[in-house]
Design a protein around this motif. Structure first.
Motif, PDB file in Angstrom:
ATOM      1  N   GLU A   1      10.463   5.654  12.735  1.00  0.00           N
ATOM      2  CA  GLU A   1       9.334   5.953  11.858  1.00  0.00           C
ATOM      3  C   GLU A   1       9.462   5.280  10.501  1.00  0.00           C
ATOM      4  OE1 GLU A   1       9.250  10.182  11.681  1.00  0.00           O
ATOM      5  OE2 GLU A   1       8.050  10.373  13.501  1.00  0.00           O
ATOM      6  N   ASN A   2      10.677   5.029  10.055  1.00  0.00           N
ATOM      7  CA  ASN A   2      10.894   4.424   8.744  1.00  0.00           C
ATOM      8  C   ASN A   2      11.055   2.916   8.797  1.00  0.00           C
ATOM      9  OD1 ASN A   2      10.765   6.910   7.486  1.00  0.00           O
ATOM     10  ND2 ASN A   2      12.936   7.285   7.766  1.00  0.00           N
ATOM     11  N   SER A   3      10.897   2.316   9.963  1.00  0.00           N
ATOM     12  CA  SER A   3      11.037   0.874  10.079  1.00  0.00           C
ATOM     13  C   SER A   3       9.816   0.181   9.449  1.00  0.00           C
ATOM     14  CB  SER A   3      11.165   0.468  11.549  1.00  0.00           C
ATOM     15  OG  SER A   3       9.946   0.666  12.216  1.00  0.00           O
ATOM     16  N   PRO A   4       9.975  -1.054   9.018  1.00  0.00           N
ATOM     17  CA  PRO A   4       8.841  -1.787   8.427  1.00  0.00           C
ATOM     18  C   PRO A   4       7.673  -1.969   9.400  1.00  0.00           C
ATOM     19  CG  PRO A   4      10.906  -2.895   7.933  1.00  0.00           C
ATOM     20  CD  PRO A   4      11.224  -1.795   8.902  1.00  0.00           C
ATOM     21  N   ASP A   5       7.974  -2.152  10.680  1.00  0.00           N
ATOM     22  CA  ASP A   5       6.895  -2.299  11.667  1.00  0.00           C
ATOM     23  C   ASP A   5       6.057  -1.032  11.765  1.00  0.00           C
ATOM     24  OD1 ASP A   5       7.754  -4.844  12.275  1.00  0.00           O
ATOM     25  OD2 ASP A   5       8.982  -4.192  13.987  1.00  0.00           O
ATOM     26  N   ALA A   6       6.713   0.115  11.787  1.00  0.00           N
ATOM     27  CA  ALA A   6       5.984   1.379  11.886  1.00  0.00           C
ATOM     28  C   ALA A   6       5.152   1.626  10.635  1.00  0.00           C
ATOM     29  CB  ALA A   6       6.959   2.528  12.110  1.00  0.00           C
ATOM     30  N   GLN A   7       5.671   1.277   9.470  1.00  0.00           N
ATOM     31  CA  GLN A   7       4.899   1.449   8.234  1.00  0.00           C
ATOM     32  C   GLN A   7       3.691   0.530   8.214  1.00  0.00           C
ATOM     33  OE1 GLN A   7       7.689   0.956   5.064  1.00  0.00           O
ATOM     34  NE2 GLN A   7       8.601   2.983   5.375  1.00  0.00           N
ATOM     35  N   ALA A   8       3.848  -0.699   8.709  1.00  0.00           N
ATOM     36  CA  ALA A   8       2.714  -1.619   8.763  1.00  0.00           C
ATOM     37  C   ALA A   8       1.640  -1.111   9.720  1.00  0.00           C
ATOM     38  CB  ALA A   8       3.196  -2.996   9.204  1.00  0.00           C
ATOM     39  N   ILE A   9       2.049  -0.577  10.846  1.00  0.00           N
ATOM     40  CA  ILE A   9       1.086  -0.027  11.803  1.00  0.00           C
ATOM     41  C   ILE A   9       0.375   1.177  11.201  1.00  0.00           C
ATOM     42  CG2 ILE A   9       0.894   1.191  14.020  1.00  0.00           C
ATOM     43  CD1 ILE A   9       3.159  -0.645  15.032  1.00  0.00           C
ATOM     44  N   ARG A  10       1.126   2.031  10.507  1.00  0.00           N
ATOM     45  CA  ARG A  10       0.539   3.223   9.889  1.00  0.00           C
ATOM     46  C   ARG A  10      -0.503   2.833   8.847  1.00  0.00           C
ATOM     47  NH1 ARG A  10       4.951   5.518   7.468  1.00  0.00           N
ATOM     48  NH2 ARG A  10       5.879   5.607   9.511  1.00  0.00           N
ATOM     49  N   GLU A  11      -0.203   1.832   8.050  1.00  0.00           N
ATOM     50  CA  GLU A  11      -1.174   1.385   7.038  1.00  0.00           C
ATOM     51  C   GLU A  11      -2.377   0.708   7.666  1.00  0.00           C
ATOM     52  OE1 GLU A  11       0.656  -0.920   4.012  1.00  0.00           O
ATOM     53  OE2 GLU A  11       2.089   0.648   3.512  1.00  0.00           O
ATOM     54  N   ALA A  12      -2.162  -0.037   8.744  1.00  0.00           N
ATOM     55  CA  ALA A  12      -3.283  -0.721   9.409  1.00  0.00           C
ATOM     56  C   ALA A  12      -4.219   0.276  10.076  1.00  0.00           C
ATOM     57  CB  ALA A  12      -2.744  -1.698  10.450  1.00  0.00           C
ATOM     58  N   LEU A  13      -3.697   1.415  10.515  1.00  0.00           N
ATOM     59  CA  LEU A  13      -4.528   2.402  11.197  1.00  0.00           C
ATOM     60  C   LEU A  13      -5.153   3.411  10.243  1.00  0.00           C
ATOM     61  CD1 LEU A  13      -2.345   3.113  14.344  1.00  0.00           C
ATOM     62  CD2 LEU A  13      -4.424   1.751  14.200  1.00  0.00           C
ATOM     63  N   ASN A  14      -4.908   3.295   8.955  1.00  0.00           N
ATOM     64  CA  ASN A  14      -5.462   4.221   7.979  1.00  0.00           C
ATOM     65  C   ASN A  14      -6.870   3.756   7.594  1.00  0.00           C
ATOM     66  OD1 ASN A  14      -6.036   5.952   5.922  1.00  0.00           O
ATOM     67  ND2 ASN A  14      -4.394   5.280   4.576  1.00  0.00           N
ATOM     68  N   PRO A  15      -7.913   4.472   8.014  1.00  0.00           N
ATOM     69  CA  PRO A  15      -9.275   4.022   7.726  1.00  0.00           C
ATOM     70  C   PRO A  15      -9.646   4.163   6.248  1.00  0.00           C
ATOM     71  CG  PRO A  15      -9.319   6.136   8.811  1.00  0.00           C
ATOM     72  CD  PRO A  15      -7.892   5.692   8.810  1.00  0.00           C
ATOM     73  N   TRP A  16      -8.876   4.902   5.474  1.00  0.00           N
ATOM     74  CA  TRP A  16      -9.204   5.134   4.070  1.00  0.00           C
ATOM     75  C   TRP A  16      -8.394   4.249   3.132  1.00  0.00           C
ATOM     76  CZ3 TRP A  16     -13.470   7.731   3.735  1.00  0.00           C
ATOM     77  CH2 TRP A  16     -13.799   8.641   4.736  1.00  0.00           C
ATOM     78  N   ARG A  17      -7.686   3.266   3.642  1.00  0.00           N
ATOM     79  CA  ARG A  17      -6.810   2.467   2.785  1.00  0.00           C
ATOM     80  C   ARG A  17      -7.586   1.705   1.716  1.00  0.00           C
ATOM     81  NH1 ARG A  17      -7.016  -0.066   7.650  1.00  0.00           N
ATOM     82  NH2 ARG A  17      -7.638  -2.243   7.656  1.00  0.00           N
ATOM     83  N   HIS A  18      -8.806   1.246   2.025  1.00  0.00           N
ATOM     84  CA  HIS A  18      -9.596   0.514   1.032  1.00  0.00           C
ATOM     85  C   HIS A  18     -10.169   1.463  -0.009  1.00  0.00           C
ATOM     86  CE1 HIS A  18      -9.089  -3.091   3.304  1.00  0.00           C
ATOM     87  NE2 HIS A  18      -9.668  -2.574   4.382  1.00  0.00           N
ATOM     88  N   VAL A  19     -10.561   2.641   0.382  1.00  0.00           N
ATOM     89  CA  VAL A  19     -11.102   3.627  -0.553  1.00  0.00           C
ATOM     90  C   VAL A  19     -10.020   4.068  -1.526  1.00  0.00           C
ATOM     91  CG1 VAL A  19     -12.128   5.924  -0.746  1.00  0.00           C
ATOM     92  CG2 VAL A  19     -12.817   4.394   1.116  1.00  0.00           C
ATOM     93  N   ASP A  20      -8.825   4.289  -1.020  1.00  0.00           N
ATOM     94  CA  ASP A  20      -7.715   4.708  -1.875  1.00  0.00           C
ATOM     95  C   ASP A  20      -7.381   3.641  -2.914  1.00  0.00           C
ATOM     96  OD1 ASP A  20      -7.537   7.064  -0.509  1.00  0.00           O
ATOM     97  OD2 ASP A  20      -5.881   6.415   0.778  1.00  0.00           O
ATOM     98  N   THR A  21      -7.387   2.383  -2.532  1.00  0.00           N
ATOM     99  CA  THR A  21      -7.042   1.325  -3.476  1.00  0.00           C
ATOM    100  C   THR A  21      -8.133   1.144  -4.535  1.00  0.00           C
ATOM    101  OG1 THR A  21      -7.934  -0.347  -1.974  1.00  0.00           O
ATOM    102  CG2 THR A  21      -5.571   0.073  -1.887  1.00  0.00           C
ATOM    103  N   LYS A  22      -9.409   1.329  -4.166  1.00  0.00           N
ATOM    104  CA  LYS A  22     -10.489   1.219  -5.128  1.00  0.00           C
ATOM    105  C   LYS A  22     -10.410   2.335  -6.157  1.00  0.00           C
ATOM    106  CE  LYS A  22     -13.758  -1.029  -2.027  1.00  0.00           C
ATOM    107  NZ  LYS A  22     -14.969  -0.857  -1.224  1.00  0.00           N
ATOM    108  N   GLU A  23     -10.076   3.545  -5.702  1.00  0.00           N
ATOM    109  CA  GLU A  23      -9.988   4.668  -6.637  1.00  0.00           C
ATOM    110  C   GLU A  23      -8.806   4.536  -7.588  1.00  0.00           C
ATOM    111  OE1 GLU A  23      -9.968   8.264  -4.435  1.00  0.00           O
ATOM    112  OE2 GLU A  23     -12.053   8.086  -3.827  1.00  0.00           O
ATOM    113  N   THR A  24      -7.710   3.984  -7.128  1.00  0.00           N
ATOM    114  CA  THR A  24      -6.535   3.847  -7.997  1.00  0.00           C
ATOM    115  C   THR A  24      -6.692   2.695  -8.977  1.00  0.00           C
ATOM    116  OG1 THR A  24      -5.431   2.512  -6.318  1.00  0.00           O
ATOM    117  CG2 THR A  24      -4.957   4.886  -6.324  1.00  0.00           C
ATOM    118  N   ASN A  25      -7.553   1.725  -8.685  1.00  0.00           N
ATOM    119  CA  ASN A  25      -7.742   0.589  -9.573  1.00  0.00           C
ATOM    120  C   ASN A  25      -8.784   0.848 -10.666  1.00  0.00           C
ATOM    121  OD1 ASN A  25      -5.854  -0.920  -8.233  1.00  0.00           O
ATOM    122  ND2 ASN A  25      -7.347  -1.898  -6.881  1.00  0.00           N
ATOM    123  N   LYS A  26      -9.449   2.002 -10.641  1.00  0.00           N
ATOM    124  CA  LYS A  26     -10.435   2.302 -11.664  1.00  0.00           C
ATOM    125  C   LYS A  26      -9.729   2.557 -12.997  1.00  0.00           C
ATOM    126  CE  LYS A  26     -13.991   4.329  -8.756  1.00  0.00           C
ATOM    127  NZ  LYS A  26     -14.731   5.551  -8.452  1.00  0.00           N
TER     128      LYS A  26
END
Length: 71
Positions: free
Chosen positions: A45-70
Motif C-alpha cells: 500500500e505504501n509503494s510508489p505504484d500504489a500511491q500513483a494508482i490511488r491518485e489516478a483513481l481519485n475523481p476529486w483530485r482536480h477539485v482539491d488542487t483548485k481549492e488549495t491554489n486559491k
C-alpha cells in the motif's frame, strides 16, 4: 440469584472454548502468518505504484488542487 449456577456454567464453558481457540491459533502459527501478511499488505500500500494508482483513481483530485491554489 435463581439462575446463578446456570450463568456460571455458561461462563466457564465460554472461557474454555475461547481458550482452546487461542491455544489452537498459537500452536498452528496463525499469528505469525497474519503478521507477515499484514506487513506485506502495508508495504504494498505504501509503494510508489500504489500511491500513483490511488491518485489516478481519485475523481476529486482536480477539485482539491483548485481549492488549495486559491489565494
Amino acid at each position: 440469584m435463581k439462575f446463578l449456577d446456570w450463568y456460571l456454567k455458561i461462563g466457564v464453558a465460554s472461557a474454555l472454548v475461547g481458550a482452546s481457540m487461542e491455544f489452537f491459533m498459537v500452536k498452528t502459527g496463525f499469528y505469525d502468518k497474519v503478521t507477515v501478511l499484514e506487513s506485506e499488505k502495508r508495504a504494498l500500500e505504501n509503494s510508489p505504484d500504489a500511491q500513483a494508482i490511488r491518485e489516478a483513481l481519485n475523481p476529486w483530485r482536480h477539485v482539491d488542487t483548485k481549492e488549495t491554489n486559491k489565494p
